[in-house]
Design an enzyme around this catalytic site. Structure first.
Site, PDB file in Angstrom:
ATOM      1  CE1 TYR A   3      37.369  45.768  43.071  1.00  0.00           C
ATOM      2  CE2 TYR A   3      36.325  44.193  44.549  1.00  0.00           C
ATOM      3  CZ  TYR A   3      37.168  44.473  43.480  1.00  0.00           C
ATOM      4  OH  TYR A   3      37.818  43.452  42.836  1.00  0.00           O
ATOM      5  CG  HIS A  13      41.044  43.887  33.938  1.00  0.00           C
ATOM      6  ND1 HIS A  13      42.299  43.632  34.444  1.00  0.00           N
ATOM      7  CD2 HIS A  13      40.867  42.992  32.929  1.00  0.00           C
ATOM      8  CE1 HIS A  13      42.854  42.631  33.762  1.00  0.00           C
ATOM      9  NE2 HIS A  13      42.017  42.229  32.834  1.00  0.00           N
TER      10      HIS A  13
END
Ligand code: APR
Length: 250
Positions: free
Chosen positions: A64, A116
């Site tokens: 990420y 999201h």
């Protein structure tokens, strides 16, 4: 294109629903693209689960942080800019995005609903308090990276995104569904329409009488929902759509 431009220019309320495809031409890989570097052996979807973070937090946090570095280095493309132009010309409009990047905001869209979550809102995996954003840059091939610890409870910090198997942010989902029921036109752009409940949004709009216009170079399950399918890349099709809808303003 002509029919799409006509319904868009006459709409009072527009929902723009986007997925990874709108950011593809900015250089952000979509979820179904093959990965490179450290990530070559992995499937993006296998890294996006609570179980993956539990099993190997350094791998998932590193992934990420690498994505956040990629996004900080790229720019919104003419597709994002066209979406902001549609909003500016249709004041009662809203962007609902599945993307965790900030390219809509940087193109000038006001308050897109992030179904999201976001790469820019890390939080503690134990106590859920928000955590400061790390400021380092990741190498282009990616690397494993230990997540920071929470300042309050020392729990591991996790990305502020929705993983497979997790619930969507309740208030945002509720607002998104409400907007879908109220709009005249829903533009679905660059999404495979495979991931639920997000993929319900265009269906809800169609069920409540909106015209659904899809922009995607590939066929998707939403072809059957869309009254109008514009086949092509977002950064080309969307500016052409804006020009055709509002010729005197372009
Ligand atoms: N313009 C428009 N569409 C494009 C372009 C482009 N230049 N390039 C690719 N696409 C389309 C592809 O044809 C595909 O239909 O974008 C879509 C990307 O699909 P996915 O990678 O599945 O992305 P998305 O639909 O956003 O995924 C939904 O799944 O992995 C999870 O949480 C993640 O939000 C994500 C969700």
């Amino acid at each position: 294109m002509r029919e799409a431009a006509k319904v868009l220019s006459q709409a009072r309320r527009v929902v723009v629903f986007t997925g990874a495809g709108i950011s593809a031409e900015s250089g952000v890989p979509t979820f179904r693209d093959a990965l490179t570097g450290l990530w070559e052996r992995f499937d993006a979807q296998a890294l996006a689960t609570p179980q993956a973070f539990q099993d190997d937090p350094d791998l998932v946090w590193g992934w990420y942080e690498w994505r956040r570095t990629v996004i900080r280095r790229v720019h919104p493309n003419p597709g994002h800019e066209a979406v902001a132009a549609i909003e500016a010309r249709t004041p009662r409009s809203v962007v609902i995005t599945q993307n965790v990047d900030d390219l809509h905001e940087r193109a000038g869209s006001a308050g897109p609903l992030h179904l999201h979550g976001s790469l820019f809102e890390p939080r503690c995996a134990s106590c859920a308090r928000s955590a400061p954003m790390p400021d380092g840059e990741e190498p282009s091939e990616g690397r494993r990276l230990a997540p920071p610890r929470c300042e309050h409870c020392s729990g591991p910090v996790r990305p502020g995104v929705v993983w497979f198997g997790e619930a969507l942010p309740e208030q945002i989902l509720e607002t998104a569904v409400q907007e879908a029921t109220d709009c005249d036109v829903l533009l679905t752009i660059g999404t495979s329409g495979l991931v639920y409940p997000a993929a319900e949004i265009p269906k809800v709009a169609a069920m409540f009488g909106a015209t659904v216009i899809q922009v995607n170079p590939q066929p998707t399950p939403l072809d059957a929902v869309a009254g109008i399918n514009l086949h092509g890349p977002a950064a080309t099709v969307l500016p052409a759509l804006v020009t055709a809808a509002w010729p005197s303003l372009s």
